[in-house]
Design a protein around this motif. Structure first.
Motif, PDB file in Angstrom:
ATOM      1  N   ARG A 233       0.821  -1.220   0.000  1.00  0.00           N
ATOM      2  CA  ARG A 233       0.000   0.000   0.000  1.00  0.00           C
ATOM      3  C   ARG A 233       0.849   1.262   0.000  1.00  0.00           C
ATOM      4  N   GLN A 234       2.106   1.113  -0.404  1.00  0.00           N
ATOM      5  CA  GLN A 234       2.994   2.271  -0.501  1.00  0.00           C
ATOM      6  C   GLN A 234       2.729   3.072  -1.771  1.00  0.00           C
ATOM      7  N   MET A 235       3.075   4.357  -1.692  1.00  0.00           N
ATOM      8  CA  MET A 235       3.032   5.242  -2.854  1.00  0.00           C
ATOM      9  C   MET A 235       4.370   5.953  -2.972  1.00  0.00           C
ATOM     10  N   LEU A 236       4.872   6.095  -4.181  1.00  0.00           N
ATOM     11  CA  LEU A 236       6.050   6.911  -4.428  1.00  0.00           C
ATOM     12  C   LEU A 236       5.558   8.330  -4.693  1.00  0.00           C
TER      13      LEU A 236
ATOM     14  N   VAL B  32       2.898  14.994  -4.954  1.00  0.00           N
ATOM     15  CA  VAL B  32       2.122  14.390  -6.030  1.00  0.00           C
ATOM     16  C   VAL B  32       2.508  12.918  -6.158  1.00  0.00           C
ATOM     17  N   VAL B  33       1.512  12.057  -6.246  1.00  0.00           N
ATOM     18  CA  VAL B  33       1.754  10.622  -6.384  1.00  0.00           C
ATOM     19  C   VAL B  33       2.358  10.328  -7.761  1.00  0.00           C
TER      20      VAL B  33
ATOM     21  N   ASP C 189      -1.413  -2.796  -3.986  1.00  0.00           N
ATOM     22  CA  ASP C 189      -2.563  -2.888  -3.083  1.00  0.00           C
ATOM     23  C   ASP C 189      -3.169  -1.531  -2.725  1.00  0.00           C
ATOM     24  N   VAL C 190      -2.689  -0.458  -3.323  1.00  0.00           N
ATOM     25  CA  VAL C 190      -3.229   0.879  -3.036  1.00  0.00           C
ATOM     26  C   VAL C 190      -4.648   0.981  -3.590  1.00  0.00           C
ATOM     27  N   LYS C 191      -5.586   1.464  -2.760  1.00  0.00           N
ATOM     28  CA  LYS C 191      -7.002   1.510  -3.131  1.00  0.00           C
ATOM     29  C   LYS C 191      -7.525   2.920  -3.404  1.00  0.00           C
ATOM     30  N   TYR C 192      -6.962   3.908  -2.723  1.00  0.00           N
ATOM     31  CA  TYR C 192      -7.623   5.206  -2.703  1.00  0.00           C
ATOM     32  C   TYR C 192      -6.876   6.318  -3.445  1.00  0.00           C
ATOM     33  N   PHE C 193      -5.732   6.000  -4.026  1.00  0.00           N
ATOM     34  CA  PHE C 193      -4.948   7.019  -4.710  1.00  0.00           C
ATOM     35  C   PHE C 193      -4.436   6.475  -6.038  1.00  0.00           C
ATOM     36  N   LYS C 194      -4.097   7.415  -6.932  1.00  0.00           N
ATOM     37  CA  LYS C 194      -3.564   7.050  -8.238  1.00  0.00           C
ATOM     38  C   LYS C 194      -2.494   8.055  -8.630  1.00  0.00           C
ATOM     39  N   PRO C 195      -1.634   7.722  -9.582  1.00  0.00           N
ATOM     40  CA  PRO C 195      -0.628   8.680 -10.031  1.00  0.00           C
ATOM     41  C   PRO C 195      -1.261  10.002 -10.472  1.00  0.00           C
ATOM     42  N   GLY C 196      -0.633  11.091 -10.050  1.00  0.00           N
ATOM     43  CA  GLY C 196      -1.151  12.418 -10.360  1.00  0.00           C
ATOM     44  C   GLY C 196      -1.941  13.046  -9.234  1.00  0.00           C
ATOM     45  N   ASP C 197      -2.364  12.246  -8.248  1.00  0.00           N
ATOM     46  CA  ASP C 197      -3.121  12.794  -7.113  1.00  0.00           C
ATOM     47  C   ASP C 197      -2.230  13.686  -6.258  1.00  0.00           C
ATOM     48  N   GLU C 198      -2.800  14.797  -5.819  1.00  0.00           N
ATOM     49  CA  GLU C 198      -2.118  15.679  -4.880  1.00  0.00           C
ATOM     50  C   GLU C 198      -2.504  15.254  -3.467  1.00  0.00           C
ATOM     51  N   ILE C 199      -1.497  14.972  -2.640  1.00  0.00           N
ATOM     52  CA  ILE C 199      -1.780  14.401  -1.322  1.00  0.00           C
ATOM     53  C   ILE C 199      -0.957  15.087  -0.232  1.00  0.00           C
TER      54      ILE C 199
ATOM     55  N   ALA D 145      -2.163   8.882   4.636  1.00  0.00           N
ATOM     56  CA  ALA D 145      -2.216   9.960   3.651  1.00  0.00           C
ATOM     57  C   ALA D 145      -3.658  10.390   3.411  1.00  0.00           C
ATOM     58  N   GLY D 146      -3.807  11.566   2.830  1.00  0.00           N
ATOM     59  CA  GLY D 146      -5.117  12.072   2.463  1.00  0.00           C
ATOM     60  C   GLY D 146      -5.007  12.924   1.206  1.00  0.00           C
ATOM     61  N   HIS D 147      -6.121  13.089   0.519  1.00  0.00           N
ATOM     62  CA  HIS D 147      -6.141  13.960  -0.650  1.00  0.00           C
ATOM     63  C   HIS D 147      -6.008  15.418  -0.199  1.00  0.00           C
ATOM     64  N   LYS D 148      -5.112  16.147  -0.823  1.00  0.00           N
ATOM     65  CA  LYS D 148      -4.918  17.552  -0.461  1.00  0.00           C
ATOM     66  C   LYS D 148      -6.168  18.351  -0.820  1.00  0.00           C
TER      67      LYS D 148
END
Length: 278
Positions: free
Chosen positions: A34-37, A87-88, A94-104, A127-130
């Motif tokens: 569930r990690q994001m770069l 920015v993601v 396994d990440v469910k709630y974010f995608k590349p390009g999301d501001e967090i 994390a959360g959406h900005k």
């Protein structure tokens, strides 16, 4: 071809501020689980960052044993920092709630590399959406303070929304106090939020953050609270200490209603024997 390295700020050896420096290190590995770069756009600095750098952070007694690999294995460098916004770039499987390009905005794992770098791995559960109404700098100051205040007031003190009760927050002009004031007043909708501040500008700021009353923590808190003549049907049920627990614990015990609750985020040593704290 994209570079495989980045600049980061941290320490090779814990100690004085002179030990803190910037150097080039390898970018984080590919995210897993569930990690994001994340491409870092802003960070913030908290007292905990200074304690970690100084080698004195002791909330978990075994903290420096757990982070030992950061300085004793490649790159032999502990990147400092807990809070960040960005920015993601890529997500783990396994990440469910974010995608590349999301501001967090996000909170780093305390035993992994921190946020003071060009890129960082962040767990989506921290994390959360900005919000679109704030910029990256404003978003970066929120994760640690907001999460701590939220847990303190809602999970620990168990304050209920629209509860007919009052809270006293020590140091309403600080980062933790200002966030707690907003949660208490705007989310939990408590009718009375009392904070402490010692200067006119911090008192004004605290009122803007949600305080209905402000008292001076450099003067007799117990007397000042009694002089407020709070409504009898709104008990002062909760106390929240964000500075010097040993100094403020007993004054809070003097002013809180019977069976009131106190939560502190500051470690201290004190003796409760024979006191009103029981």
């Amino acid at each position: 071809m994209a570079s495989s390295t980045m600049h980061a700020v941290g320490v090779t050896k814990y100690g004085a501020i002179e030990n803190l420096y910037s150097r080039v290190v390898a970018k984080p590995p590919k995210p897993t689980g569930r990690q994001m770069l994340v491409q870092v756009k802003a960070i913030s600095v908290n007292p905990i960052d200074m304690k970690v750098r100084n080698g004195t952070y002791d909330d978990p007694p075994d903290y420096y044993e757990r982070v030992k690999p950061l300085t004793q294995e490649s790159p032999n460098f502990h990147i400092i920092g807990y809070d960040g916004a960005g920015v993601v770039l890529e997500t783990g499987p396994d990440v469910k709630y974010f995608k590349p390009g999301d501001e967090i905005f996000y909170l780093a794992n305390p035993v992994f590399q921190g946020t003071c770098a060009k890129q960082v791995l962040a767990d989506e559960r921290h994390a959360g959406h900005k919000p679109k109404s704030i910029d990256f700098v404003q978003a970066a100051v929120m994760p640690l303070t907001y999460a701590t205040a939220f847990e303190s007031l809602i999970d620990r003190l168990e304050i209920k929304e629209n509860e007919k009760a009052a809270i006293l927050i020590i140091n309403g002009g600080g980062g933790m106090g200002s966030i707690a004031s907003q949660i208490a007043r705007n989310i939990l909708k408590l009718p009375i939020v009392i904070t402490t501040a010692s200067r006119p500008e911090t008192a004004d700021f605290s009122r803007k953050m949600g305080a209905t009353h402000v008292v001076n923590h450099r003067q007799d808190i117990v007397k000042q609270i009694k002089d407020l003549n709070l409504p009898a049907d709104i008990p002062l049920k909760y106390g929240y200490i964000t500075s010097r627990t040993e100094q403020y614990l007993f004054p809070l015990a003097d002013v809180l209603a019977l069976f009131g609750k106190i939560c502190s985020i500051v470690q201290a040593r004190f003796d409760m024997y024979g006191s009103q704290m029981r």
